[in-house]
Design a protein around this motif. Structure first.
Motif, mmCIF file in Angstrom:
data_model
loop_
_atom_site.group_PDB
_atom_site.id
_atom_site.type_symbol
_atom_site.label_atom_id
_atom_site.label_comp_id
_atom_site.label_asym_id
_atom_site.label_seq_id
_atom_site.Cartn_x
_atom_site.Cartn_y
_atom_site.Cartn_z
ATOM 1 N N THR A 1 0.837 -1.198 0.000
ATOM 2 C CA THR A 1 0.000 0.000 0.000
ATOM 3 C C THR A 1 0.874 1.251 0.000
ATOM 4 O OG1 THR A 1 -1.726 -1.138 1.248
ATOM 5 C CG2 THR A 1 -1.782 1.272 1.255
ATOM 6 N N THR A 2 0.579 2.186 -0.898
ATOM 7 C CA THR A 2 1.295 3.459 -0.919
ATOM 8 C C THR A 2 0.874 4.278 0.299
ATOM 9 O OG1 THR A 2 1.444 3.449 -3.328
ATOM 10 C CG2 THR A 2 1.729 5.568 -2.215
ATOM 11 N N THR A 3 1.827 4.592 1.150
ATOM 12 C CA THR A 3 1.539 5.206 2.443
ATOM 13 C C THR A 3 2.269 6.539 2.567
ATOM 14 O OG1 THR A 3 1.373 2.999 3.425
ATOM 15 C CG2 THR A 3 1.628 4.854 4.943
ATOM 16 N N ARG A 4 1.513 7.554 2.953
ATOM 17 C CA ARG A 4 2.127 8.877 3.122
ATOM 18 C C ARG A 4 3.004 8.899 4.373
ATOM 19 N NH1 ARG A 4 -0.250 14.671 4.964
ATOM 20 N NH2 ARG A 4 1.766 15.733 4.840
ATOM 21 N N ILE A 5 4.126 9.593 4.274
ATOM 22 C CA ILE A 5 5.068 9.722 5.388
ATOM 23 C C ILE A 5 4.818 11.049 6.098
ATOM 24 C CG2 ILE A 5 7.500 9.851 6.053
ATOM 25 C CD1 ILE A 5 8.086 8.323 3.394
ATOM 26 N N GLU A 6 4.557 10.997 7.409
ATOM 27 C CA GLU A 6 4.380 12.216 8.198
ATOM 28 C C GLU A 6 5.641 12.588 8.975
ATOM 29 O OE1 GLU A 6 -0.429 11.709 9.123
ATOM 30 O OE2 GLU A 6 1.029 11.610 10.763
ATOM 31 N N ARG A 7 6.360 11.578 9.461
ATOM 32 C CA ARG A 7 7.556 11.828 10.271
ATOM 33 C C ARG A 7 8.674 10.896 9.806
ATOM 34 N NH1 ARG A 7 6.510 14.672 15.047
ATOM 35 N NH2 ARG A 7 8.218 13.665 16.212
#
Length: 396
Positions: free
Chosen positions: A216-222
């Motif tokens: 799954t393409t997952t957004r990076i926050e940190r």
């Protein structure tokens, strides 16, 4: 430094127990330790433990002054400064040589860095030593301030993950599966649930970064940043979809600017009872005897480029002398009795975390490197025992 506990540990030591320690270390996580683990911890007296804490706190306080901020303005090499610098670093690591002066053990500052260290592995190592060596009393620990294991993990989580979903937090490195510190990345994933991800696997869309997690393409926050810049600059084969200097909607933990601001560049500024004289190479006084100093490049890591026996000729031949420092040599004490004969020397790293919105950094753990050679590195300790990576324990 605690002679009674040292004698008890050595009398109780066997090769089979050391083999059990290595099995625990190397078979607990998905990756083993790719460095030598010492046969022993070191045992600090309460007096020395208090002194090394005091020494670390004094150095941290100096880095929080307006005078230091002025000094650190020139620390970042041209073209490497990043936007959105955090108000303070999230990590401090401070390395002290353990010396003996006037009959007393004294910590002497060697280096410091506003960069994370082996926070995950050191907790694993502590647990393995407790299970392997019954001679270690249960009330002896490596953490400070009465911090228990659960609190330790909670402080790491608060620093690295904060309020984010762990799936949106990554540990960033260059080919993490090939790094010598990969066991720490694995231990951190076990503790916090964050994946080690290679810089080449990051995708950029506008100001956002993404990685693939379980398809799954997952957004990076940190980003828990473990990328060492001198390695990144050397690796011409590393192809990135983003630049560290880009404006990005991501929080860096810790922000890479601090890697430079609090570093060997700081050593000429820092003056406490536990420091030794240090100078930028282009400001080295003519009256000083260069034989008494070590020459270090500012922006290398893990001892790369260190010159133990510099000369005036070497100094004159430097193309960028302000990117080098000369630091007065210290005499490491050979103080750890071993079952194999020679005594070992040690260097202790004090490790602090500083979560966002917390007023002061928190002294969390330590790391020890042991040696019987001229320096702490592997090349100076080949075919030796009771050397390598370890931990310092003290009575809680």
């Amino acid at each position: 430094m605690d002679p009674q506990l040292r004698a008890k540990f050595n009398a109780d030591f066997t090769p089979d127990k050391y083999a059990a320690l290595l099995r625990c270390v190397n078979e607990t996580e998905k990756w083993p330790a790719d460095f030598r683990v010492s046969e022993t911890p070191i045992f600090l007296s309460s007096e020395f433990a208090d002194e090394v804490v005091r020494a670390a706190n004094a150095i941290v306080e100096l880095t929080r002054t307006p005078e230091f901020a002025q000094h650190a303005r020139s620390a970042i090499p041209k073209g490497l400064e990043m936007p959105n610098e955090s108000a303070h670093p999230n990590f401090f690591v401070i390395d002290f040589a353990i010396c003996r002066e006037n009959g007393q053990f004294v910590p002497r500052l060697i280096e410091l860095q506003a960069f994370p260290s082996l926070f995950g592995f050191q907790l694993l190592l502590l647990g393995c030593m407790r299970r392997t060596f019954p001679a270690i009393p249960r009330n002896w620990t490596s953490s400070f301030g009465g911090i228990k294991d659960e609190q330790y993990i909670a402080l790491l989580r608060r620093t690295i993950i904060a309020d984010s979903n762990p799936q949106k937090v990554i540990l960033l490195e260059i080919e993490p599966e090939k790094q010598k510190t990969r066991i720490d990345f694995a231990a951190t994933e076990t503790l916090l649930g964050i994946r080690p991800v290679c810089v080449t696997k990051i995708k950029k869309r506008g100001r956002e970064l993404f990685y693939a997690r379980d398809g799954t393409t997952t957004r990076i926050e940190r980003i828990y940043n473990r990328v060492i810049f001198d390695e990144l600059l050397r690796r011409k084969d590393v192809d990135l979809s983003f630049r560290f200097q880009d404006e990005l909607d991501v929080t860096w933990v810790g922000h890479p600017n601090w890697y430079f601001r609090i570093s060997k560049h700081s050593l000429p500024f820092l003056k406490t009872e536990h420091t030794t004289p240090a100078f930028f190479a282009d400001q080295f006084p003519a009256e000083q005897k260069i034989d008494n100093y070590v020459l270090k490049p500012l922006y290398s890591f893990a001892g790369v480029g260190v010159e133990m026996d510099p000369t005036r000729e070497k100094l004159a031949g430097l193309t960028s002398p302000h990117e080098w420092i000369l630091q007065k040599k210290v005499d490491y004490a050979a103080f750890v009795p071993t079952v194999d004969g020679p005594k070992s020397k040690a260097e202790i790293r004090i490790m602090l975390v500083w979560p966002d919105a917390v007023p002061d950094p928190i002294l969390l753990n330590n790391l020890v490197r042991m040696s019987q050679g001229k320096m702490m590195g592997v090349d100076f300790n080949r075919d030796k025992t009771w050397v390598g990576s370890s931990i310092a324990l003290h009575e809680s």
